[in-house]
Design an enzyme around this catalytic site. Structure first.
Site, short mmCIF file in Angstrom:
data_model
loop_
_atom_site.label_atom_id
_atom_site.label_comp_id
_atom_site.label_asym_id
_atom_site.label_seq_id
_atom_site.Cartn_x
_atom_site.Cartn_y
_atom_site.Cartn_z
CE1 TYR A 58 20.15 -9.99 18.80
CE2 TYR A 58 18.15 -10.05 17.49
CZ TYR A 58 18.84 -10.39 18.64
OH TYR A 58 18.22 -11.13 19.61
CG ASP A 107 19.27 -12.77 9.68
OD1 ASP A 107 18.06 -12.99 9.43
OD2 ASP A 107 19.71 -12.56 10.82
CE LYS A 159 12.18 -9.31 13.94
NZ LYS A 159 13.63 -9.28 13.83
C1 LIG Z 1 14.60 -10.21 14.70
C2 LIG Z 1 15.80 -10.72 14.02
C3 LIG Z 1 16.34 -11.97 14.32
C4 LIG Z 1 15.84 -12.80 15.47
O1 LIG Z 1 14.55 -13.23 15.34
P1 LIG Z 1 13.72 -13.67 16.66
O2 LIG Z 1 12.43 -14.17 16.12
O3 LIG Z 1 13.63 -12.44 17.50
O4 LIG Z 1 14.51 -14.74 17.32
C5 LIG Z 1 17.37 -12.46 13.54
N1 LIG Z 1 17.86 -11.74 12.52
C6 LIG Z 1 17.38 -10.52 12.21
C7 LIG Z 1 17.96 -9.79 11.04
C8 LIG Z 1 16.35 -9.97 12.95
O5 LIG Z 1 15.92 -8.74 12.66
#
Ligand SMILES: *Cc1c(COP(=O)(O)O)cnc(C)c1O
Length: 429
Positions: free
Chosen positions: A144, A239, A267
């Site tokens: 994701y 990511d 985060k």
């Molecule tokens: C949470 C998450 C996102 C998205 O971040 P948001 O602040 O919710 O838009 C993207 N990549 C990874 C790996 C994530 O865990």
């Protein structure tokens, strides 16, 4: 357990908010029952609107690494408050934040602040496309990367949990530009790169995947991706929105020694405020406007309150490596406890853990990719989840998520969590 206030609020919420929640992962659709409405949190505990207390095993999906309402972060925010909330003009804190990120994260020579992980990944692929002049991207099934159109193909997290088929709302053209491979499958990646030679701008991956439940890269997988990306002129994007500042102060890239071309962060970087960032080699980041031609902007980007919160936690992590030793200890203790309980109950379920992230899969299958994760018994997970909740443990309401612990989780609380886990397992097997 009295959850009357939560039930009332959820009924009201459904009338004015789609599905009653502002992010699908907060719904309890896949586990049954309705979401609990949170009133406040402190340290390792969440408190709901009915006054029930829960041990926190998600921590806002990662950011609350030091536990809730930590004085370090609260003080920084309080101090910043009286200087106004936003200017839309450059500040000293943004410079300090950028310098600190460049110092902490190995691949980052220049960095741009944004307001969420989604923004970070959307911008990163735009920059990779601008830099390479190519269009396609490769992602992995079950990973994701936020809710950007390009990433909703075979996506993990809420998309996996809700079993959303295809990608309503995403144009066919966009979908065609996203190629997918199973996690841990180097051969598939290589054949995609050969078949699309000269057309692939970027490969984006969660270097430790946390959005299909926790899945680790097999030895050599990340190294193999690094080699293929270099060979085919593809921008390698890690990511690390979830793993950055959690699995090491420099993320998975530091921990596993594989350096991508670009990195996305989120985060923890905001300490609980909405913040994201993307960065990488200067050569690539110099394509970002106003230095270069790739446009990306944000009215509230680098917001002073958000920077204050983020700086306070990143500085703390940078100066206190013992935090990571503590997180390793907590994660290792939990995983060992879960294995002991499985052994005692004659179970052989997959327990995947690295540092302060872990998933207990209701499947004995070794979990190497999304197909493996899907062998989990999600009905059993739902029953287990509700037992845990009733016994005061707050888990992610889905089998396809990692749990995240904070340094506020004491030995006593770990023991309590493990006791409740054992009782809940006994009740559902
Ligand atoms: C949470 C998450 C996102 C998205 O971040 P948001 O602040 O919710 O838009 C993207 N990549 C990874 C790996 C994530 O865990």
């Amino acid at each position: 357990m009295n959850i009357k206030q939560s039930e009332n609020l959820f009924e009201r919420a459904q009338k004015s908010i789609p599905g009653g929640v502002n992010s699908p992962v907060r719904a309890f659709k896949s586990v049954g029952g309705n979401p609990i409405f949170i009133r406040k949190a402190k340290g390792a505990y969440l408190y709901d609107e009915d006054g029930n207390r829960y041990i926190e095993m998600i921590n806002s999906w990662g950011p609350m690494l030091l536990g809730h309402a930590h004085p370090l972060i609260e003080d920084a925010v309080r101090e910043a408050l009286s200087d106004s909330l936003s200017y839309g003009a450059p500040t000293r804190k943004e410079v300090e934040m950028a310098e600190l990120i460049c110092q902490m994260v190995p691949s980052v020579e220049k960095v741009r602040m944004v307001n969420s992980g989604t923004e970070a990944t959307m911008a990163a692929i735009r920059v990779a496309r601008g830099y390479t002049g190519k269009e396609k991207i490769i992602k992995f099934e079950g990973c994701y990367h936020g809710h950007g159109d390009s990433f909703l193909i075979a996506a993990g997290s809420g998309v996996a949990t809700l079993g959303i088929p295809g990608t309503p709302g995403v144009t066919q053209g966009t979908a065609n530009d996203t190629l997918t491979a199973p996690y841990n499958d180097l051969e598939r990646v290589e054949s995609l790169m050969i078949a699309n030679k000269g057309n692939v701008a970027a490969l984006i991956i969660e270097p430790v995947a946390g959005n299909m439940g926790l899945v680790l890269p097999e030895p050599g997988f990340l190294e193999g991706l690094r080699k293929l990306c270099t060979e085919f002129g593809v921008v390698l994007i890690f990511d690390e929105v979830m793993t950055g500042f959690r699995l090491a102060k420099g993320g998975v890239q530091e921990r596993m020694g594989v350096i991508p071309d670009m990195t996305t962060l989120g985060k923890i970087i905001g300490g609980g405020m909405p913040v994201g960032a993307y960065g990488g080699k200067s050569e690539i980041m110099d394509f970002v406007a106003p230095q270069g031609p790739v446009y990306q902007a944000g009215t509230l980007s680098g917001n002073p309150i958000a920077m204050s919160a983020g700086l306070s936690i990143l500085r703390h992590l940078n100066e206190n490596p013992s935090v990571y030793a503590q997180l390793e200890h907590i994660g290792n203790t939990i995983a060992a406890g879960l294995r002991d309980i499985d052994h005692k109950l004659g179970l052989n379920n997959s327990i995947v853990q690295i540092g302060s992230m872990f998933t207990y899969f209701f499947s004995p299958q070794p979990i190497k990719n999304y197909e493996d994760a899907k062998t989990s018994d999600t009905v059993k997970f739902g029953s287990y989840f509700r037992k845990m909740l009733e016994s005061g443990i707050y888990l992610a309401p889905s089998q396809f998520e990692s749990l995240f612990v904070s340094t506020a989780l004491t030995e006593d609380l770990i023991a309590q969590y493990l006791r409740v886990h054992e009782d809940s397992l006994r009740a559902v097997i």
